[in-house]
Design a protein around this motif. Structure first.
Motif, PDB file in Angstrom:
ATOM      1  N   SER A  91       0.804  -1.226   0.000  1.00 27.29           N
ATOM      2  CA  SER A  91       0.000   0.000   0.000  1.00 27.29           C
ATOM      3  C   SER A  91       0.836   1.275   0.000  1.00 27.29           C
ATOM      4  N   THR A  92       2.156   1.163   0.265  1.00 26.06           N
ATOM      5  CA  THR A  92       3.008   2.359   0.294  1.00 26.06           C
ATOM      6  C   THR A  92       3.609   2.669  -1.065  1.00 26.06           C
ATOM      7  N   LEU A  93       3.468   1.764  -2.012  1.00 28.54           N
ATOM      8  CA  LEU A  93       4.061   1.963  -3.335  1.00 28.54           C
ATOM      9  C   LEU A  93       3.029   2.535  -4.301  1.00 28.54           C
ATOM     10  N   GLY A  94       3.521   3.107  -5.403  1.00 36.75           N
ATOM     11  CA  GLY A  94       2.634   3.584  -6.459  1.00 36.75           C
ATOM     12  C   GLY A  94       1.636   4.615  -6.000  1.00 36.75           C
ATOM     13  N   SER A  95       2.044   5.535  -5.132  1.00 39.37           N
ATOM     14  CA  SER A  95       1.109   6.533  -4.604  1.00 39.37           C
ATOM     15  C   SER A  95       0.856   7.672  -5.584  1.00 39.37           C
ATOM     16  N   ASP A  96       1.770   7.889  -6.541  1.00 41.03           N
ATOM     17  CA  ASP A  96       1.588   8.963  -7.519  1.00 41.03           C
ATOM     18  C   ASP A  96       0.677   8.507  -8.656  1.00 41.03           C
ATOM     19  N   GLU A  97      -0.044   9.460  -9.201  1.00 40.65           N
ATOM     20  CA  GLU A  97      -0.981   9.155 -10.292  1.00 40.65           C
ATOM     21  C   GLU A  97      -0.212   8.629 -11.506  1.00 40.65           C
ATOM     22  N   GLY A  98      -0.742   7.549 -12.063  1.00 34.59           N
ATOM     23  CA  GLY A  98      -0.116   6.930 -13.209  1.00 34.59           C
ATOM     24  C   GLY A  98       0.894   5.861 -12.860  1.00 34.59           C
ATOM     25  N   GLN A  99       1.199   5.728 -11.561  1.00 35.37           N
ATOM     26  CA  GLN A  99       2.174   4.735 -11.122  1.00 35.37           C
ATOM     27  C   GLN A  99       1.536   3.661 -10.229  1.00 35.37           C
ATOM     28  N   GLU A 100       0.220   3.563 -10.288  1.00 36.62           N
ATOM     29  CA  GLU A 100      -0.493   2.627  -9.422  1.00 36.62           C
ATOM     30  C   GLU A 100      -0.068   1.188  -9.654  1.00 36.62           C
ATOM     31  N   ASN A 101       0.413   0.894 -10.863  1.00 36.03           N
ATOM     32  CA  ASN A 101       0.806  -0.479 -11.178  1.00 36.03           C
ATOM     33  C   ASN A 101       2.010  -0.943 -10.356  1.00 36.03           C
ATOM     34  N   GLU A 102       2.784   0.003  -9.819  1.00 37.45           N
ATOM     35  CA  GLU A 102       3.983  -0.345  -9.063  1.00 37.45           C
ATOM     36  C   GLU A 102       3.665  -1.037  -7.742  1.00 37.45           C
ATOM     37  N   LYS A 103       2.491  -0.806  -7.213  1.00 37.23           N
ATOM     38  CA  LYS A 103       2.150  -1.415  -5.928  1.00 37.23           C
ATOM     39  C   LYS A 103       1.765  -2.893  -6.060  1.00 37.23           C
ATOM     40  N   ILE A 104       1.505  -3.353  -7.281  1.00 43.58           N
ATOM     41  CA  ILE A 104       1.122  -4.754  -7.504  1.00 43.58           C
ATOM     42  C   ILE A 104       2.391  -5.603  -7.552  1.00 43.58           C
ATOM     43  N   LEU A 105       2.566  -6.449  -6.576  1.00 44.57           N
ATOM     44  CA  LEU A 105       3.746  -7.309  -6.511  1.00 44.57           C
ATOM     45  C   LEU A 105       3.512  -8.648  -7.198  1.00 44.57           C
ATOM     46  N   TYR A 106       2.279  -9.111  -7.145  1.00 41.50           N
ATOM     47  CA  TYR A 106       1.951 -10.386  -7.801  1.00 41.50           C
ATOM     48  C   TYR A 106       0.467 -10.387  -8.128  1.00 41.50           C
ATOM     49  N   TYR A 107       0.128 -10.923  -9.289  1.00 40.22           N
ATOM     50  CA  TYR A 107      -1.281 -11.011  -9.685  1.00 40.22           C
ATOM     51  C   TYR A 107      -1.507 -12.311 -10.452  1.00 40.22           C
ATOM     52  N   TYR A 108      -2.540 -13.035 -10.035  1.00 44.57           N
ATOM     53  CA  TYR A 108      -2.934 -14.278 -10.709  1.00 44.57           C
ATOM     54  C   TYR A 108      -4.428 -14.195 -11.031  1.00 44.57           C
ATOM     55  N   PRO A 109      -4.815 -14.479 -12.272  1.00 46.50           N
ATOM     56  CA  PRO A 109      -4.005 -14.958 -13.400  1.00 46.50           C
ATOM     57  C   PRO A 109      -3.268 -13.807 -14.082  1.00 46.50           C
ATOM     58  N   ASP A 110      -2.148 -14.134 -14.676  1.00 49.83           N
ATOM     59  CA  ASP A 110      -1.280 -13.106 -15.247  1.00 49.83           C
ATOM     60  C   ASP A 110      -1.808 -12.568 -16.570  1.00 49.83           C
ATOM     61  N   ASP A 111      -2.710 -13.303 -17.238  1.00 49.64           N
ATOM     62  CA  ASP A 111      -3.177 -12.871 -18.557  1.00 49.64           C
ATOM     63  C   ASP A 111      -4.237 -11.773 -18.488  1.00 49.64           C
ATOM     64  N   VAL A 112      -4.522 -11.273 -17.276  1.00 48.47           N
ATOM     65  CA  VAL A 112      -5.466 -10.161 -17.131  1.00 48.47           C
ATOM     66  C   VAL A 112      -4.768  -8.864 -17.543  1.00 48.47           C
ATOM     67  N   ASP A 113      -5.493  -7.962 -18.226  1.00 50.82           N
ATOM     68  CA  ASP A 113      -4.872  -6.709 -18.669  1.00 50.82           C
ATOM     69  C   ASP A 113      -4.548  -5.822 -17.477  1.00 50.82           C
ATOM     70  N   VAL A 114      -3.600  -4.919 -17.691  1.00 49.79           N
ATOM     71  CA  VAL A 114      -3.069  -4.080 -16.613  1.00 49.79           C
ATOM     72  C   VAL A 114      -4.155  -3.219 -15.979  1.00 49.79           C
ATOM     73  N   GLU A 115      -5.060  -2.674 -16.767  1.00 50.73           N
ATOM     74  CA  GLU A 115      -6.104  -1.800 -16.227  1.00 50.73           C
ATOM     75  C   GLU A 115      -7.033  -2.557 -15.277  1.00 50.73           C
ATOM     76  N   THR A 116      -7.343  -3.814 -15.629  1.00 48.80           N
ATOM     77  CA  THR A 116      -8.182  -4.623 -14.739  1.00 48.80           C
ATOM     78  C   THR A 116      -7.461  -4.908 -13.436  1.00 48.80           C
TER      79      THR A 116
END
Length: 455
Positions: free
Chosen positions: A16-41
């Motif tokens: 929750s401390t990462l990706g606090s700036d607008e446009g950098q929200e993706n940085e807070k995601i360390l792992y996501y399953y399933p991986d074939d989901v698009d970044v916006e989802t």
């Protein structure tokens, strides 16, 4: 007919401390399953969960643990400061047809038990921490890589439709031995640890039952799940296929790392684990040795550098003695099993027992120690056991609950001194007095040394 039995929809870990700036929200995601989901989802789901957690924090000092919707159940777990794990599962549904001929889904949220899923999520973190270490102690780039390597195969072997009260207990099944046999096991472990100062702790199993334990209950739960869930089934399959015995002098061999130690490169295959994490003991080397049906886990001091000579000495010293003891235990278990019928009688009362102090459990409801759905009662009755367990706080330290379920099932839950005992009786036209008399008989025969306080 129920569709998509509580299947995994998504699983992700974020800081929750990462990706606090607008446009950098993706940085807070360390792992996501399933991986074939698009970044916006991914960003939308993580952002929504983070918003729910922050919003509910303004109303309570306790963290939000779950969110129930018609179609999904979301489970939140904060294993470490600033790190969150989220599991989203699909709620089972039945496809029906309306009067107008339109098809629709009738969702059954009662088939998804939050306390069971919370235990599954917490166990996933404990397994990762045991084999890899704390989230906060791993550099961020390395953490993402380690999370991907660990959780991709881990999540694929989760059997969520068959997860039940055993996942809540995370218990270990003990093997009762006569005094002489147990003394021989204890003497062997003491002799090994005295002879090899590099070995700091040991755990002794026969098949999938524990005989001797030298590590903490929390660590034991992880080791037991690892052995019973993945390592031993694969090893037994190899043995059934007639894998040749490496040592002609005895039946012992290293099964972790597989193949044993023959050259220097084999030392790099040794698994490093983090024992007694809360006390900051540090890293240990885990090597697992097996002879016949006996399996011993050795935890070697992480401050030393294991050598081929050390492993060969352990093999030569342990192999013959472990083979002998395993043979004696096998004979004893064979005599006892021959006098006990393995046939499942539906009319016989079933029970589950769990001791939180030493994480010991025993179950005549489950016919194996894995989440395989191999049970001797209806699954809905087993869900009631998990429901009673989730409401255990209302029983305080001592208490009892009796309930009548469908199909002539009676369920009795008893709690005493961090011990839980659940009895399932299927008896037609039985009354409350008859059920309590039957429960008393079972407690007298199965729990002679455990005193249940009267309600």
């Amino acid at each position: 007919m129920i569709k998509n039995e509580c299947e995994l929809n998504a699983f992700f870990i974020f800081n929750s401390t990462l990706g606090s700036d607008e446009g950098q929200e993706n940085e807070k995601i360390l792992y996501y399953y399933p991986d074939d989901v698009d970044v916006e989802t991914k960003k939308m789901n993580v952002g929504l969960c983070e918003a729910i957690i922050k919003f509910t924090a303004s109303f309570s000092i306790d963290n939000c643990e779950s969110l129930h919707t018609q179609r999904t159940r979301q489970i939140f777990h904060q294993p470490e400061k600033d790190f969150w794990m989220v599991m989203i599962v699909n709620v089972p549904f039945v496809e029906k047809t309306s009067i107008e001929g339109m098809k629709y889904h009738e969702y059954h949220g009662d088939q998804v038990q939050t306390n069971v899923l919370k235990s599954v999520l917490a166990a996933a973190h404990r397994m990762f921490r045991f084999f890899t270490g704390s989230f906060k102690e791993i550099p961020m780039d390395a953490l993402k890589r380690k999370l991907d390597n660990f959780f991709l195969p881990y999540l694929q072997q989760l059997n969520l439709p068959y997860c039940d009260i055993l996942n809540v207990f995370q218990g270990v099944q003990y093997l009762p031995l006569d005094r002489l046999s147990f003394l021989k096991v204890q003497c062997l472990i003491n002799l090994i640890e005295a002879h090899f100062s590099e070995i700091k702790q040991s755990v002794f199993f026969y098949n999938d039952q524990l005989i001797w334990n030298g590590i903490s209950p929390d660590d034991l739960q992880v080791v037991y799940k690892y052995l019973v869930g993945s390592l031993l089934p694969a090893q037994i399959e190899n043995e059934l296929q007639g894998r040749p015995q490496v040592n002609a002098q005895h039946f012992g061999c290293f099964i972790s790392p597989p193949g044993g130690f023959h050259q220097a490169s084999d030392l790099f295959k040794i698994t490093k684990v983090h024992l007694n994490y809360d006390t900051n003991v540090g890293v240990s080397y885990l090597v697992i040795y097996r002879a016949l049906a006996a399996t011993v886990c050795f935890f070697i001091d992480g401050d030393i550098n294991p050598t081929i000579e050390l492993m060969q000495k352990i093999d030569a010293f342990v192999g013959p003695q472990l083979t002998s003891i395993a043979s004696e235990i096998g004979e004893q278990c064979g005599k006892e099993s021959s006098s006990v019928t393995n046939q499942v009688d539906q009319a016989t009362p079933k029970y589950l027992y769990f001791n939180q102090l030493n994480v010991a459990y025993k179950s005549t409801v489950h016919l194996d120690n894995r989440c395989s759905g191999n049970i001797s009662v209806h699954s809905d009755v087993l869900k009631l056991v998990a429901d009673i367990n989730s409401d255990r706080k209302s029983l305080e330290k001592y208490g009892e609950i009796t309930m009548k379920a469908g199909n002539d099932y009676w369920l009795v839950g008893k709690v005493s001194n961090q011990r839980e005992f659940y009895i399932i009786i299927q008896q037609k036209n039985a009354n409350l007095k008859e059920i309590h008399e039957e429960v008393k008989k079972i407690c007298d025969s199965k729990l002679k040394t455990i005193f249940f306080y009267p309600v």
